[in-house]
Design a protein around this motif. Structure first.
Motif, mmCIF file in Angstrom:
data_model
loop_
_atom_site.group_PDB
_atom_site.id
_atom_site.type_symbol
_atom_site.label_atom_id
_atom_site.label_comp_id
_atom_site.label_asym_id
_atom_site.label_seq_id
_atom_site.Cartn_x
_atom_site.Cartn_y
_atom_site.Cartn_z
ATOM 1 N N LYS A 45 16.121 79.306 28.272
ATOM 2 C CA LYS A 45 17.277 79.334 29.177
ATOM 3 C C LYS A 45 16.947 78.424 30.353
ATOM 4 C CE LYS A 45 18.070 84.219 28.040
ATOM 5 N NZ LYS A 45 16.777 84.430 27.348
ATOM 6 N N ILE A 46 17.900 77.590 30.718
ATOM 7 C CA ILE A 46 17.699 76.631 31.804
ATOM 8 C C ILE A 46 18.783 76.825 32.860
ATOM 9 C CG2 ILE A 46 17.674 74.186 32.449
ATOM 10 C CD1 ILE A 46 15.312 74.738 30.777
ATOM 11 N N THR A 47 18.377 76.889 34.101
ATOM 12 C CA THR A 47 19.334 76.883 35.217
ATOM 13 C C THR A 47 18.922 75.790 36.192
ATOM 14 O OG1 THR A 47 19.571 79.284 35.020
ATOM 15 C CG2 THR A 47 20.458 78.248 37.018
ATOM 16 N N ILE A 48 19.879 74.971 36.574
ATOM 17 C CA ILE A 48 19.626 73.952 37.590
ATOM 18 C C ILE A 48 20.334 74.387 38.871
ATOM 19 C CG2 ILE A 48 19.964 71.543 38.275
ATOM 20 C CD1 ILE A 48 19.756 70.745 35.374
ATOM 21 N N GLY A 49 19.554 74.559 39.926
ATOM 22 C CA GLY A 49 20.112 74.924 41.230
ATOM 23 C C GLY A 49 20.143 73.706 42.126
ATOM 24 N N ALA A 50 21.344 73.261 42.451
ATOM 25 C CA ALA A 50 21.513 72.056 43.271
ATOM 26 C C ALA A 50 21.697 72.444 44.730
ATOM 27 C CB ALA A 50 22.707 71.245 42.779
ATOM 28 N N VAL B 210 16.561 69.945 44.404
ATOM 29 C CA VAL B 210 17.115 70.500 43.170
ATOM 30 C C VAL B 210 16.007 71.297 42.486
ATOM 31 C CG1 VAL B 210 18.084 69.960 40.899
ATOM 32 C CG2 VAL B 210 18.755 68.595 42.899
ATOM 33 N N LEU B 211 16.341 72.475 42.013
ATOM 34 C CA LEU B 211 15.372 73.310 41.305
ATOM 35 C C LEU B 211 15.799 73.472 39.847
ATOM 36 C CD1 LEU B 211 14.770 76.204 43.880
ATOM 37 C CD2 LEU B 211 13.605 74.009 43.710
ATOM 38 N N ILE B 212 14.832 73.441 38.953
ATOM 39 C CA ILE B 212 15.091 73.705 37.533
ATOM 40 C C ILE B 212 14.284 74.933 37.148
ATOM 41 C CG2 ILE B 212 14.957 72.844 35.173
ATOM 42 C CD1 ILE B 212 15.108 70.022 36.256
ATOM 43 N N LYS B 213 14.985 75.993 36.756
ATOM 44 C CA LYS B 213 14.345 77.269 36.418
ATOM 45 C C LYS B 213 14.323 77.439 34.910
ATOM 46 C CE LYS B 213 12.683 81.353 37.587
ATOM 47 N NZ LYS B 213 12.385 81.869 36.256
ATOM 48 N N ILE B 214 13.133 77.698 34.377
ATOM 49 C CA ILE B 214 12.962 77.916 32.942
ATOM 50 C C ILE B 214 12.789 79.405 32.701
ATOM 51 C CG2 ILE B 214 11.510 77.434 30.940
ATOM 52 C CD1 ILE B 214 10.572 74.911 32.470
ATOM 53 N N ASP B 215 13.667 79.980 31.902
ATOM 54 C CA ASP B 215 13.551 81.375 31.487
ATOM 55 C C ASP B 215 13.473 81.420 29.961
ATOM 56 O OD1 ASP B 215 13.748 82.716 34.050
ATOM 57 O OD2 ASP B 215 15.839 82.090 34.083
#
Length: 536
Positions: free
Chosen positions: A268-273, A186-191
């Protein structure tokens, strides 16, 4: 470890005091105060190690008090607890080095976790650890280092020994507790966080790591996470029965992290599962799909949990769009036309937007290919670009930090146009001498049938580039300049000699008297013989 509680509401102070077993944490509340003036007085008197304070109080508000307190003791730590959701206050608090910012209503577990973490850091910093604590922390630090090796040795490098990888070998070498079940990256991307602000990034990274363990730990046999810039990589191993719970926990994790928008406005947060796999060897495939999911935020938007998908190997199969973009870009660069350059980026962006099947991965790759094309053209024409060694890597990092397709293309356009203008400015400085040489060549050879190609070849430039540069440098075209040199010489001969027009025509490089006379009349508004009568 001594601390002060400061809040203008006594009931809040009492709530904080009663929520925590201070003795068990090895802490002592030495003072409870209700305004900023009292807080500063207590800081001077008791020399605490930590202050828990509201951000707004009578006397000095929280921020002013923190600033003044830091002048008294630079190492003093602060935790802010506030019901106010003011971005400016929060940003200034983080800038001053506030260790945590907790929003009311206060959660006991969150407060205790923060206090425990700050106590451990304080003991490390002041070297007041007992032998037992030193040993425990040393073991934990070593264990963390060993476990993170799984990412650097295996996951990021995709080691050649991947086929021999087993749960047993990983558990033994990296001290994991993996079990049979499913494995997922799982990746958590912080923008939206200013990556130049170290305090901002440290603050949000701490929040991410705390939230991961709070929301996901209980459903996993084992879980580990590591940050690379503003991307958090998580490997988790769970039972088949826990898969749905893990999926729900990722949504809860996102909701928890989005609360920090009250602290960092543009967060902004995106979680890539990634797709769960039933073998530890499947983590590479799972990570690939997690990366695809993170890139897909450019299409679907941010502040979401995006499910991974198997990546197609021909996502960039639409070569016609890129070929047309290629043509537009090269033409703009050869003509040194900034507006035309901008239009080429608009064309590529619009084409991708209008294509229903466009993916985030394709947007990223197209932007990188566009940059490669730009750099290739510079090399072909022997342009020198500043910071060339890391130019592409810096650009790649910048677009990886974009949260939408619009941001990607704005970054692409801004980066290339800024570079383009700088390259041209540098090149013009460098090329001023060759242009002078070109002018001199024209003056020396205007009698001959010279052309743009002959002069550009003499100077050693590409003809198209030379033509554009000549226009930019002299504010006239090559042809106009050559004509002016010839006509000025013709004027001199008409005034100062008795040569007939046909001879003068040949002297200035023309072989057709009619054509010369027509050109002279256009240049001076007089026919050659009329000019001679007036000026000789």
């Amino acid at each position: 470890m001594k601390l002060i509680i400061a809040d203008d509401e006594d009931k809040v102070c009492q709530l904080i005091y009663k929520l925590v077993d201070w003795e068990k944490l090895g802490m002592e509340v030495v003072s409870i105060v209700h305004n900023g003036i009292e807080a500063l007085q207590s800081i001077e008197k008791y020399k605490p190690d930590l202050v828990i304070t509201d951000i707004r109080m009578p006397g000095y508000d929280g921020l002013d008090m923190i600033r003044r307190a830091k002048e008294i003791s630079e190492d003093l730590d602060f935790i802010i607890i506030s019901g106010y959701r003011h971005f400016e206050y929060a940003q200034n608090a983080i800038k001053y080095g506030v260790r945590d910012y907790l929003l009311k209503p206060i959660k006991k577990s969150e407060l205790i976790d923060t206090l425990s973490r700050l106590r451990e850091e304080y003991l490390k910093r002041t070297k007041k650890l007992s032998n037992e604590e030193q040993y425990r922390i040393s073991i934990k630090d070593n264990l963390d280092r060993i476990r993170s090796g799984f990412f650097t040795d295996i996951l990021f490098k995709r080691a050649s020994a991947e086929g021999k990888m087993s749960i047993e070998s990983i558990n033994e070498k990296y001290h994991y507790n993996f079990c049979d079940g499913f494995f997922q990256v799982v990746l958590i991307k912080i923008d939206g966080v200013d990556t130049c602000s170290q305090n901002n990034m440290e603050y949000i990274r701490d929040k991410v790591l705390q939230s991961i363990h709070k929301k996901v730990d209980e459903y996993c046999y084992d879980i580990e996470s590591i940050f690379e810039n503003n991307l958090c990589y998580i490997v988790l191993n769970c039972s088949e029965d826990s898969r749905k719970a893990v999926r729900r926990s990722l949504k809860a994790l996102l909701d928890e992290l989005l609360l920090q928008k009250d602290i960092i406005e543009d967060l902004k947060i995106t979680i890539g599962a990634g797709i769960p796999k039933d073998s530890v060897r499947g983590i590479f495939s799972s990570m690939k799909t997690a990366v695809w999911a993170i890139e897909q935020r450019l299409i679907l938007g941010v502040n979401k949990v995006v499910e991974g998908a198997e990546v197609s190997s021909n996502e960039l199969a639409d070569s016609s769009t890129f070929n047309e973009f290629n043509r537009k870009l090269i033409e703009a660069l050869e003509r040194l036309e900034e507006n035309q350059l901008r239009e080429s980026f608009v064309f590529l962006e619009t084409s991708l937007k209008n294509k229903e099947s466009t993916t985030g991965h394709e947007v990223i790759q197209m932007a990188k290919e566009a940059m490669n094309l730009y750099l290739f053209h510079l090399r072909q024409n022997k342009f020198v670009i500043r910071n060339s060694d890391d130019f592409f890597d810096t650009f790649s990092l910048n677009i990886e930090n974009c949260g939408s397709m619009e941001e990607v293309f704005a970054t692409l356009s801004r980066t290339i146009i800024k570079s383009f203008n700088q390259v041209i400015a540098d090149k013009q400085q460098e090329d001023s001498k060759p242009i002078r040489e070109a002018k001199q060549y024209i003056k020396d050879h205007y009698k001959e049938p010279i052309s743009l190609e002959i002069v550009s070849d003499y100077i050693g430039f590409n003809a198209t580039y030379f033509s554009s540069l000549f226009k930019k440098e002299t504010n006239t075209t090559f042809s106009e300049y050559l004509t002016s040199v010839r006509m000025e010489r013709a004027k001199e001969l008409l005034k100062e000699s008795n040569l007939n027009v046909a001879t003068i025509c040949e002297e200035v490089g023309y072989n057709d008297t009619k054509h010369f006379s027509k050109g002279f009349a256009k240049y001076t508004n007089l026919k050659p013989n009329e000019y001679r009568k007036i000026y000789s």
